[in-house]
Design an enzyme around this catalytic site. Sequence first.
Site, PDB file in Angstrom:
ATOM      1  N   SER A   1      -2.953   2.928  -3.967  1.00 21.19           N
ATOM      2  CA  SER A   1      -2.952   1.818  -3.019  1.00 21.19           C
ATOM      3  C   SER A   1      -4.302   1.118  -2.951  1.00 21.19           C
ATOM      4  O   SER A   1      -5.349   1.751  -3.115  1.00 21.19           O
ATOM      5  CB  SER A   1      -2.590   2.341  -1.627  1.00 21.19           C
TER       6      SER A   1
ATOM      7  N   SER B   1      -0.056   0.631   5.677  1.00 23.10           N
ATOM      8  CA  SER B   1       0.027   1.406   4.424  1.00 23.10           C
ATOM      9  C   SER B   1       1.297   2.241   4.390  1.00 23.10           C
ATOM     10  O   SER B   1       1.887   2.445   3.327  1.00 23.10           O
ATOM     11  CB  SER B   1      -1.204   2.300   4.235  1.00 23.10           C
TER      12      SER B   1
ATOM     13  N   ASP C   1       6.942  -3.744  10.090  1.00 22.75           N
ATOM     14  CA  ASP C   1       6.064  -3.510   8.933  1.00 22.75           C
ATOM     15  C   ASP C   1       6.840  -3.453   7.620  1.00 22.75           C
ATOM     16  O   ASP C   1       6.462  -4.092   6.630  1.00 22.75           O
ATOM     17  CB  ASP C   1       5.280  -2.196   9.111  1.00 22.75           C
TER      18      ASP C   1
END
Length: 384
Positions: A134, A144, A201
């Site tokens: 990432s 994340s 999200d």
Amino acid sequence: MEVTARAPGKIILAGEHAVVHGCAAVASSIDLYTSVSLRLRSEDEDTIKLLLNDIGLDFSWSIRRIKEVLSHLGSPFSLTPTPCSPETVTSLAALVEEQRFPESKIGLASGVYAFLWLYTSILGFKPATVVVSSELPLGAGLGSSAAYCVALSAALLALSASVDLDKSQKGWFTLKAEAELVNKWAFEGEKIIHGRPSGVDNSVSTFGNVIKFKSGVMTRIDSNMPLRMLITNTKVGRDTKALVANVSARKSRHPSVMCSVLNAIEAISDEWCTIIQSHAVDDLCLSANEEKLGEFMEMNQGLLFSIGVSHASIETILQTTMKYKLASKLTGAGGGGCVLTLLPTHVSGAVIDKLVEELESFGFQCFTAGIGGKGAQISFDHSS
Ligand SMILES: Nc1ncnc2c1ncn2[C@@H]1O[C@H](COP(=O)(O)OP(=O)(O)O)[C@@H](O)[C@H]1O
Ligand SMILES: C[C@@](O)(CCOP(=O)(O)O)CC(=O)O
Ligand SMILES: [Mg+2]
């Protein structure tokens, strides 16, 4: 066959936490991605390997062992996105503990449970190697966990029988008809990591752009404003699940006051949508709109403080940016993590450099990111 999926992180412009309780939030994707590469191995290899590059942990489970642990629950293989029951989480935790998960990193274990749930549900017991890496800071409010779940779901579905993708396509391509399924599976993963996610999200990570999200419903917002944000990472670690649970506990203790606060946050999200969709006819009008957004960020931050999700490090950033007459608010769950500072068009590079220098002298890390880009994408590797 190998596939790589990538999914963006996000910033919440207004409405975090309130969105968990059915109020509106406005979020945007950012051009920082989590990538998941998935390579199916030959049937005789009998293992599922997971390499988590960002946290320096590798796992390898024999298919026989995974079947043994999960068999009493029936095959988890499922065509429709299904929640992971608490009993299954306990079984998955046993599989993770066997691999001697370091005590110092135990806060990261739920991400591995989410992996095992999504993997076995979507691909069953096929041997494979999965590599995750990432560009996002983990546990810092930039989504994340959602980017991880979206990229993972996209890669797994791309090689499953449930979706029919043209595997001869070259380069990165954006998900289309299959995006909704990816989003739903990612939401099941987010539930394992967050406890009670709103779904904002994973939705913004799957679909990209700027979105308004309320009670599980997403609306795309076409922003007509050039939005520039400085992102400052306090580097103070925190855990979304615990912060969301604390806010719910405060709401149970003080329902009427908390409802007023959450409704006020929703009103700010609505104002955000109106302002960024409007066309500024000239520079004067643009700077008036920027001023309004700055004020709404200050008010949103004050309300977030009142529900208990600010932090001393966040307050230090607010005081610093205030000296430059710039408005800031935390983004994501708060309690540390990242802070957004609106950079109106009239603010010069020299001023921003000075601000960054001052913020970084406290040990914080500043960066900018492209706002409102693409959502999840997939690329097949034709060389393997
Ligand atoms: N690249 C990654 N590798 C492994 N686990 C990840 C990764 N990205 C996210 N996670 C999981 O998500 C969790 C962080 O999620 P969360 O607390 O919601 O913060 P945020 O979503 O704001 O980054 C980590 O503890 C880990 O379990
Ligand atoms: C606090 C919340 O509104 C956003 C959490 O974002 P993050 O995991 O801190 O990036 C929770 C949610 O919407 O699920
Ligand atoms: Mg998260």
